[in-house]
Design an enzyme around this catalytic site. Structure first.
Site, PDB file in Angstrom:
ATOM      1  N   ARG A 199      -0.823  26.048  27.383  1.00 37.05           N
ATOM      2  CA  ARG A 199      -1.282  27.387  26.988  1.00 37.05           C
ATOM      3  C   ARG A 199      -1.448  27.628  25.500  1.00 37.05           C
ATOM      4  NH1 ARG A 199       3.124  30.115  30.669  1.00 37.05           N
ATOM      5  NH2 ARG A 199       4.018  28.146  30.015  1.00 37.05           N
ATOM      6  N   ASP A 204       2.274  18.254  37.478  1.00 38.50           N
ATOM      7  CA  ASP A 204       3.576  18.901  37.318  1.00 38.50           C
ATOM      8  C   ASP A 204       4.622  18.162  38.139  1.00 38.50           C
ATOM      9  OD1 ASP A 204       4.619  21.633  36.060  1.00 38.50           O
ATOM     10  OD2 ASP A 204       5.751  21.208  37.886  1.00 38.50           O
ATOM     11  N   ARG A 210      -7.984  26.886  32.568  1.00 38.67           N
ATOM     12  CA  ARG A 210      -7.020  27.390  33.555  1.00 38.67           C
ATOM     13  C   ARG A 210      -7.593  28.578  34.329  1.00 38.67           C
ATOM     14  NH1 ARG A 210      -4.563  28.848  36.868  1.00 38.67           N
ATOM     15  NH2 ARG A 210      -2.377  29.360  37.177  1.00 38.67           N
ATOM     16  N   TYR A 222      15.256  22.266  41.296  1.00 31.10           N
ATOM     17  CA  TYR A 222      14.226  23.263  41.638  1.00 31.10           C
ATOM     18  C   TYR A 222      14.122  23.442  43.154  1.00 31.10           C
ATOM     19  CZ  TYR A 222      12.753  23.390  36.780  1.00 31.10           C
ATOM     20  OH  TYR A 222      12.732  23.563  35.426  1.00 31.10           O
ATOM     21  N   ARG A 280       4.303  18.088  26.826  1.00 29.85           N
ATOM     22  CA  ARG A 280       3.571  19.315  27.099  1.00 29.85           C
ATOM     23  C   ARG A 280       2.467  19.554  26.066  1.00 29.85           C
ATOM     24  NH1 ARG A 280       6.531  22.417  30.833  1.00 29.85           N
ATOM     25  NH2 ARG A 280       4.641  23.603  30.975  1.00 29.85           N
TER      26      ARG A 280
HETATM   27  O1  CP3 Z   1       0.873  18.276  28.767  1.00 34.67           O
HETATM   28  C1  CP3 Z   1       1.699  17.819  29.562  1.00 34.67           C
HETATM   29  O2  CP3 Z   1       2.869  17.529  29.206  1.00 34.67           O
HETATM   30  C2  CP3 Z   1       1.269  17.437  30.969  1.00 34.67           C
HETATM   31  C3  CP3 Z   1       1.540  18.349  32.022  1.00 34.67           C
HETATM   32  C4  CP3 Z   1       2.951  18.830  32.390  1.00 34.67           C
HETATM   33  C5  CP3 Z   1       3.169  20.133  32.909  1.00 34.67           C
HETATM   34  N1  CP3 Z   1       4.466  20.206  33.321  1.00 34.67           N
HETATM   35  C6  CP3 Z   1       2.129  21.172  33.027  1.00 34.67           C
HETATM   36  C7  CP3 Z   1       2.540  22.593  33.187  1.00 34.67           C
HETATM   37  C8  CP3 Z   1       4.178  18.153  32.420  1.00 34.67           C
HETATM   38  C9  CP3 Z   1       4.532  16.765  31.932  1.00 34.67           C
HETATM   39  C10 CP3 Z   1       5.124  19.041  33.023  1.00 34.67           C
HETATM   40  C11 CP3 Z   1       6.531  18.667  33.277  1.00 34.67           C
HETATM   41  C12 CP3 Z   1       7.443  19.677  33.838  1.00 34.67           C
HETATM   42  N2  CP3 Z   1       7.167  20.675  34.729  1.00 34.67           N
HETATM   43  C13 CP3 Z   1       8.831  19.698  33.573  1.00 34.67           C
HETATM   44  C14 CP3 Z   1       9.587  18.705  32.716  1.00 34.67           C
HETATM   45  C15 CP3 Z   1       9.466  18.998  31.257  1.00 34.67           C
HETATM   46  C16 CP3 Z   1      10.185  20.229  30.802  1.00 34.67           C
HETATM   47  O3  CP3 Z   1       9.471  21.130  30.306  1.00 34.67           O
HETATM   48  O4  CP3 Z   1      11.404  20.294  30.912  1.00 34.67           O
HETATM   49  C17 CP3 Z   1       9.381  20.779  34.292  1.00 34.67           C
HETATM   50  C18 CP3 Z   1      10.840  21.204  34.296  1.00 34.67           C
HETATM   51  C19 CP3 Z   1       8.319  21.380  35.029  1.00 34.67           C
HETATM   52  C20 CP3 Z   1       8.396  22.532  35.983  1.00 34.67           C
HETATM   53  C21 CP3 Z   1       7.597  23.685  35.494  1.00 34.67           C
HETATM   54  N3  CP3 Z   1       6.214  23.749  35.516  1.00 34.67           N
HETATM   55  C22 CP3 Z   1       8.074  24.911  34.950  1.00 34.67           C
HETATM   56  C23 CP3 Z   1       9.542  25.259  34.749  1.00 34.67           C
HETATM   57  C24 CP3 Z   1       6.955  25.691  34.633  1.00 34.67           C
HETATM   58  C25 CP3 Z   1       6.905  27.117  34.118  1.00 34.67           C
HETATM   59  C26 CP3 Z   1       7.364  27.274  32.725  1.00 34.67           C
HETATM   60  C27 CP3 Z   1       6.546  26.508  31.700  1.00 34.67           C
HETATM   61  O5  CP3 Z   1       7.124  25.660  31.057  1.00 34.67           O
HETATM   62  O6  CP3 Z   1       5.347  26.779  31.564  1.00 34.67           O
HETATM   63  C28 CP3 Z   1       5.799  24.920  34.948  1.00 34.67           C
HETATM   64  C29 CP3 Z   1       4.379  25.344  34.769  1.00 34.67           C
HETATM   65  C30 CP3 Z   1       3.515  24.460  33.960  1.00 34.67           C
HETATM   66  N4  CP3 Z   1       3.488  23.087  34.029  1.00 34.67           N
HETATM   67  C31 CP3 Z   1       2.525  24.884  33.021  1.00 34.67           C
HETATM   68  C32 CP3 Z   1       1.906  23.722  32.531  1.00 34.67           C
HETATM   69  C33 CP3 Z   1       0.775  23.634  31.563  1.00 34.67           C
HETATM   70  C34 CP3 Z   1       2.181  26.329  32.699  1.00 34.67           C
HETATM   71  C35 CP3 Z   1       1.402  26.928  33.827  1.00 34.67           C
HETATM   72  C36 CP3 Z   1       0.153  27.671  33.394  1.00 34.67           C
HETATM   73  O7  CP3 Z   1      -0.722  27.087  32.732  1.00 34.67           O
HETATM   74  O8  CP3 Z   1       0.041  28.832  33.777  1.00 34.67           O
END
Ligand code: CP3
Length: 354
Positions: A38, A84, A47, A158, A34
């Site tokens: 943000r 994602d 974003r 999910y 990640r």
């Molecule tokens: O920088 C990176 O790692 C690349 C992008 C990436 C995102 N999600 C972008 C994202 C990656 C590799 C993920 C993986 C992901 N997504 C996982 C596995 C890793 C982990 O954290 O356990 C999971 C479970 C998800 C599902 C997911 N997506 C959730 C639960 C959420 C909301 C909570 C959170 O962690 O932000 C997301 C949204 C998300 N995915 C954001 C980003 C940058 C935030 C959204 C925003 O910018 O408003």
């Protein structure tokens, strides 16, 4: 067209790929799960240019810029594709939205819910492959590009729970009551994941990671059936098609089952979460695979001496073998970017042998 079955010329010189190939490097390569997101002001500005998060992920101009931002600022050895894990349910035709408090999906009903999923092929994911191509073109030659997907079990949680969960009771109850029916859902995700990761590799990903964020909620038999087995099927198929492309598995929370995961899943490298001890990882895992991890994201958020001591301990335990420095889970949105810059400086120093 490039078919992705051969290593790109000079590819093996990338430090990340050398470590994934089993080499012990004097300065271990690093990246952060990640690492885009943000906590970076430039990400928040980007974003704001898209409506929903799915639209953002499927806009190659914006998503490739998000992929490149952290590498430009901190010089990690790898970029991770900006996308994602929930794009796979989206491509299967499930309704997926991202609200203030995380993802919201229209839950798949136990039994009949999978009818109709995956009918329309996977063309919804085509923009992601364009993001891979553009990201690849924007990266320095020595920087690897990591593609990714969620592991079938985590994606299924999910899909069935309809979002994040505390107790995973719907998805686990389905798996216990009707393993064949639940197995059909897993099968669907396995097949979609193979298509999706193959597309990323063909478009230019150097390695891929499977995120199994909820691997740690299953007891032994379930772990074997729903974590190890689907992972093994994905890695086996990818290895057939792309023998030189490494696969990193991240079975977060696997605890005692990490050894079995490493022995049986076919991954080239394993991501260890924050609570895995360095000596356990060195003695039980690093003999078989490259180990990746595992700084506590909260130690990164706190920074300073706390972070330095944690980093020293991790490198002391693991840098004597094939190792990639990373976090034990993703960067927290509240993390000061200066702390990541301090970490980059710290990791640029030669590893002390203490
Ligand atoms: O920088 C990176 O790692 C690349 C992008 C990436 C995102 N999600 C972008 C994202 C990656 C590799 C993920 C993986 C992901 N997504 C996982 C596995 C890793 C982990 O954290 O356990 C999971 C479970 C998800 C599902 C997911 N997506 C959730 C639960 C959420 C909301 C909570 C959170 O962690 O932000 C997301 C949204 C998300 N995915 C954001 C980003 C940058 C935030 C959204 C925003 O910018 O408003």
């Amino acid at each position: 067209m490039e078919d992705g079955t051969e290593a790109p010329s000079g590819g093996q010189r990338k430090p990340l790929l050398r470590a994934l190939g089993g080499e012990t490097l004097e300065k271990p390569p690093w990246w952060l799960m990640r690492q885009a997101g943000r906590y970076l002001p430039e990400y928040r500005a980007l974003r704001a240019q898209a409506q929903g998060f799915v639209e953002f992920c499927l806009n190659p101009g914006l998503a490739s810029e998000a992929t490149l931002q952290p590498v430009r600022r901190f010089g990690m050895d790898a970029a991770i594709l900006f996308a994602d894990i929930l794009l796979v349910p989206y491509a299967l035709g499930q309704k997926v939205e991202f609200g203030e408090d995380g993802p919201i999906l229209e839950p798949i009903a136990e039994g009949s819910g999978i009818a109709g999923l995956g009918r329309n092929g996977f063309s919804r994911l085509d923009p992601v492959y364009e993001t891979v191509r553009r990201s690849r073109a924007g990266l320095p030659a020595e920087t690897a590009l990591i593609g990714f997907a969620g592991s079938p079990w985590t994606v299924a949680t999910y899909m069935v729970e309809g979002g994040a969960s505390r107790d995973f009771r719907r998805v686990k109850a389905w798996a216990y009551r009707d393993p064949q029916g639940f197995g059909a859902l897993i099968e669907l995700i396995v097949d979609a994941t193979i298509v999706y990761l193959s597309g990323q590799i063909i478009a230019g990903a150097d390695a891929v990671q499977l995120f199994d964020s909820w691997a740690g909620v299953l007891p032994e038999a379930g772990f074997e059936r729903w974590v190890i087995d689907p992972t093994r099927r994905i890695t086996a198929r990818l290895k057939e098609r792309f023998p030189t492309v490494p696969v990193i598995g991240f079975p977060r929370g696997a605890g005692f089952f990490y050894s079995r995961y490493v022995a049986q899943s076919g991954v080239d490298a394993v991501g260890i979460d924050t609570v895995v001890s360095g000596s356990f990882a060195r003695d039980q895992l690093q003999g078989r695979v490259t180990v990746q991890g595992n700084l506590d994201p909260v130690a990164l958020l706190v920074g300073g001496r706390v972070m330095e001591e944690e980093v020293r301990a991790i490198r002391g335990a693991l840098a004597g073998g094939p190792f990639i420095f990373n976090l034990g889970h993703g960067v927290l949105p509240q993390t000061p970017p200066e702390n990541v810059a301090a970490l980059a400086r710290l990791l640029g120093e030669p590893v002390d042998s203490a």
